[in-house]
Write a protein that holds these residues in place. Structure first.
Motif, PDB file in Angstrom:
ATOM      1  N   MET A  79       3.023   3.391  18.117  1.00  0.00           N
ATOM      2  CA  MET A  79       1.827   2.644  17.716  1.00  0.00           C
ATOM      3  C   MET A  79       0.577   3.167  18.406  1.00  0.00           C
ATOM      4  N   LYS A  80      -0.558   2.976  17.744  1.00  0.00           N
ATOM      5  CA  LYS A  80      -1.869   3.254  18.317  1.00  0.00           C
ATOM      6  C   LYS A  80      -2.538   1.915  18.631  1.00  0.00           C
ATOM      7  N   LEU A  81      -3.584   1.961  19.446  1.00  0.00           N
ATOM      8  CA  LEU A  81      -4.178   0.718  19.927  1.00  0.00           C
ATOM      9  C   LEU A  81      -5.696   0.789  19.957  1.00  0.00           C
ATOM     10  N   ILE A  82      -6.313  -0.363  19.751  1.00  0.00           N
ATOM     11  CA  ILE A  82      -7.758  -0.517  19.938  1.00  0.00           C
ATOM     12  C   ILE A  82      -7.971  -1.609  20.972  1.00  0.00           C
ATOM     13  N   HIS A  83      -8.676  -1.269  22.037  1.00  0.00           N
ATOM     14  CA  HIS A  83      -8.978  -2.248  23.084  1.00  0.00           C
ATOM     15  C   HIS A  83     -10.405  -2.729  22.867  1.00  0.00           C
TER      16      HIS A  83
ATOM     17  N   ILE B 188       0.981   5.326  10.151  1.00  0.00           N
ATOM     18  CA  ILE B 188       0.311   5.037  11.417  1.00  0.00           C
ATOM     19  C   ILE B 188       0.155   3.520  11.531  1.00  0.00           C
ATOM     20  N   LYS B 189       0.477   2.985  12.713  1.00  0.00           N
ATOM     21  CA  LYS B 189       0.359   1.543  12.938  1.00  0.00           C
ATOM     22  C   LYS B 189      -0.572   1.311  14.111  1.00  0.00           C
ATOM     23  N   ILE B 190      -1.572   0.474  13.907  1.00  0.00           N
ATOM     24  CA  ILE B 190      -2.565   0.189  14.940  1.00  0.00           C
ATOM     25  C   ILE B 190      -2.619  -1.308  15.206  1.00  0.00           C
TER      26      ILE B 190
ATOM     27  N   LYS C  36       7.769  -6.727   6.609  1.00  0.00           N
ATOM     28  CA  LYS C  36       6.566  -6.690   5.773  1.00  0.00           C
ATOM     29  C   LYS C  36       5.796  -5.393   5.979  1.00  0.00           C
ATOM     30  N   ILE C  37       5.621  -5.004   7.234  1.00  0.00           N
ATOM     31  CA  ILE C  37       4.866  -3.786   7.538  1.00  0.00           C
ATOM     32  C   ILE C  37       5.551  -2.567   6.934  1.00  0.00           C
ATOM     33  N   ASN C  38       6.848  -2.489   7.134  1.00  0.00           N
ATOM     34  CA  ASN C  38       7.580  -1.317   6.640  1.00  0.00           C
ATOM     35  C   ASN C  38       7.618  -1.245   5.120  1.00  0.00           C
ATOM     36  N   ASN C  39       7.420  -2.362   4.460  1.00  0.00           N
ATOM     37  CA  ASN C  39       7.444  -2.373   2.992  1.00  0.00           C
ATOM     38  C   ASN C  39       6.120  -1.946   2.360  1.00  0.00           C
ATOM     39  N   TYR C  40       5.077  -1.872   3.176  1.00  0.00           N
ATOM     40  CA  TYR C  40       3.799  -1.394   2.644  1.00  0.00           C
ATOM     41  C   TYR C  40       3.881   0.105   2.360  1.00  0.00           C
ATOM     42  N   LYS C  41       3.468   0.498   1.187  1.00  0.00           N
ATOM     43  CA  LYS C  41       3.455   1.911   0.817  1.00  0.00           C
ATOM     44  C   LYS C  41       2.077   2.481   1.126  1.00  0.00           C
ATOM     45  N   THR C  42       1.866   2.760   2.375  1.00  0.00           N
ATOM     46  CA  THR C  42       0.543   3.166   2.820  1.00  0.00           C
ATOM     47  C   THR C  42       0.653   4.127   3.995  1.00  0.00           C
ATOM     48  N   ASN C  43      -0.433   4.847   4.240  1.00  0.00           N
ATOM     49  CA  ASN C  43      -0.468   5.783   5.367  1.00  0.00           C
ATOM     50  C   ASN C  43      -0.843   5.087   6.665  1.00  0.00           C
ATOM     51  N   LEU C  44      -1.549   3.942   6.551  1.00  0.00           N
ATOM     52  CA  LEU C  44      -2.075   3.278   7.738  1.00  0.00           C
ATOM     53  C   LEU C  44      -1.930   1.768   7.625  1.00  0.00           C
ATOM     54  N   TYR C  45      -1.369   1.170   8.678  1.00  0.00           N
ATOM     55  CA  TYR C  45      -1.331  -0.282   8.797  1.00  0.00           C
ATOM     56  C   TYR C  45      -2.111  -0.666  10.046  1.00  0.00           C
ATOM     57  N   VAL C  46      -3.102  -1.552   9.883  1.00  0.00           N
ATOM     58  CA  VAL C  46      -3.918  -2.032  11.002  1.00  0.00           C
ATOM     59  C   VAL C  46      -3.809  -3.546  11.077  1.00  0.00           C
TER      60      VAL C  46
END
Length: 280
Positions: free
Chosen positions: A95-99, A2-4, A64-74
């Motif tokens: 992508m998800k978003l926070i306004h 998940i990318k936020i 860089k983002i794709n190389n992170y071994k994680t469920n969530l990138y914020v």
């Protein structure tokens, strides 16, 4: 994964927001302004329509983002709307978003105070655009259409000496940034993937933060919210004067309705300060 990303102006608590994710969500990489930050020249390229140059730098961020071994990138910063939003969604369409939204008078004053503070200590703020002119790394350029309606003459904030004009520059930046936020949500049909925060109130509200995590279907590390982390506080308190209210009103009285109509709808009408646009 998940990318936020954040739809936001500067001075809206995004540094602290990154800690809320870091401290409360497991299997998470939460960054505030990671390299490449997409400030500086990418902001210039955005307003001059040089998308391919932005894309070239963003590909480094994507790797860089794709190389992170994680469920969530914020990633919580205000360069998203200023430079790379339209590029990022090409690579991460899910992508998800926070306004995150803060009272524009307070955003402008906080930006003004921060800018004055950094100038006094001679912090390296500048870069040169392709036109050879100097610009401030983290602001809009002053070449955007909204500035042409006023007496800025395509000047960046770097070339403005009058304090009232600097404050109004930041008011216009807030309005332009919010317009970009709503246009982005409309253009890419992303309203359903976006969670809105009323800053700073919601950043200290446990129920609101829990609701946000539930919205994104994220599992908390513990039952209760941990409110810890660094805040990017300015040297001065953000206090709004009557003069600054007048400077704000001067701006919105002159702006065409196309720049202000979004503020007649949600989420802006839900905020206590939402009626400040009614003087137009």
């Amino acid at each position: 994964m998940i990318k936020i990303f954040c739809l936001t102006s500067g001075r809206t608590g995004t540094k602290y927001l990154s800690y809320l994710f870091k401290n409360n969500i497991g299997d998470c990489v939460s960054k505030h302004e990671p390299s490449p930050s997409m400030f500086g020249k990418p902001i210039y390229w955005y307003q001059s329509g040089q998308k391919e140059k932005i894309k070239k730098i963003f590909k480094k961020k994507q790797t860089k983002i794709n190389n992170y071994k994680t469920n969530l990138y914020v990633e919580t910063n205000h360069s998203f709307l200023k430079s790379f939003s339209d590029v990022a969604i090409e690579f991460f369409p899910d992508m998800k978003l926070i306004h995150t939204i803060r009272n524009p008078l307070k955003v402008a004053k906080s930006n003004f105070n921060r800018y004055e503070q950094l100038r006094k200590i001679h912090y390296p703020l500048n870069y040169r655009g392709d036109d050879g002119n100097k610009y401030i790394k983290w602001t809009l350029t002053g070449n955007e259409e909204i500035y042409k309606l006023f007496n800025f003459d395509n000047k960046s904030i770097y070339n403005i000496a009058n304090e009232d004009s600097i404050y109004q520059y930041f008011i216009l930046e807030w309005i332009e940034t919010e317009r970009r936020a709503i246009n982005f949500l409309n253009k890419y049909d992303k309203h359903k993937d976006c969670y809105t925060l009323d800053v700073p109130k919601d950043l200290n509200n446990a129920n609101k933060i829990k609701n946000m995590f539930n919205f994104f279907k994220l599992e908390m590390k513990q039952k209760e919210i941990t409110f810890q982390g660094r805040k990017n506080k300015g040297a001065k308190k953000t206090i709004i004067t009557e003069k600054e209210k007048d400077l704000f009103n001067q701006i919105i009285r002159k702006l065409p309705n196309e720049y202000l109509k979004i503020f007649q709808d949600k989420p802006y009408t839900d905020f206590k300060w939402g009626n400040i646009f009614s003087t137009n």
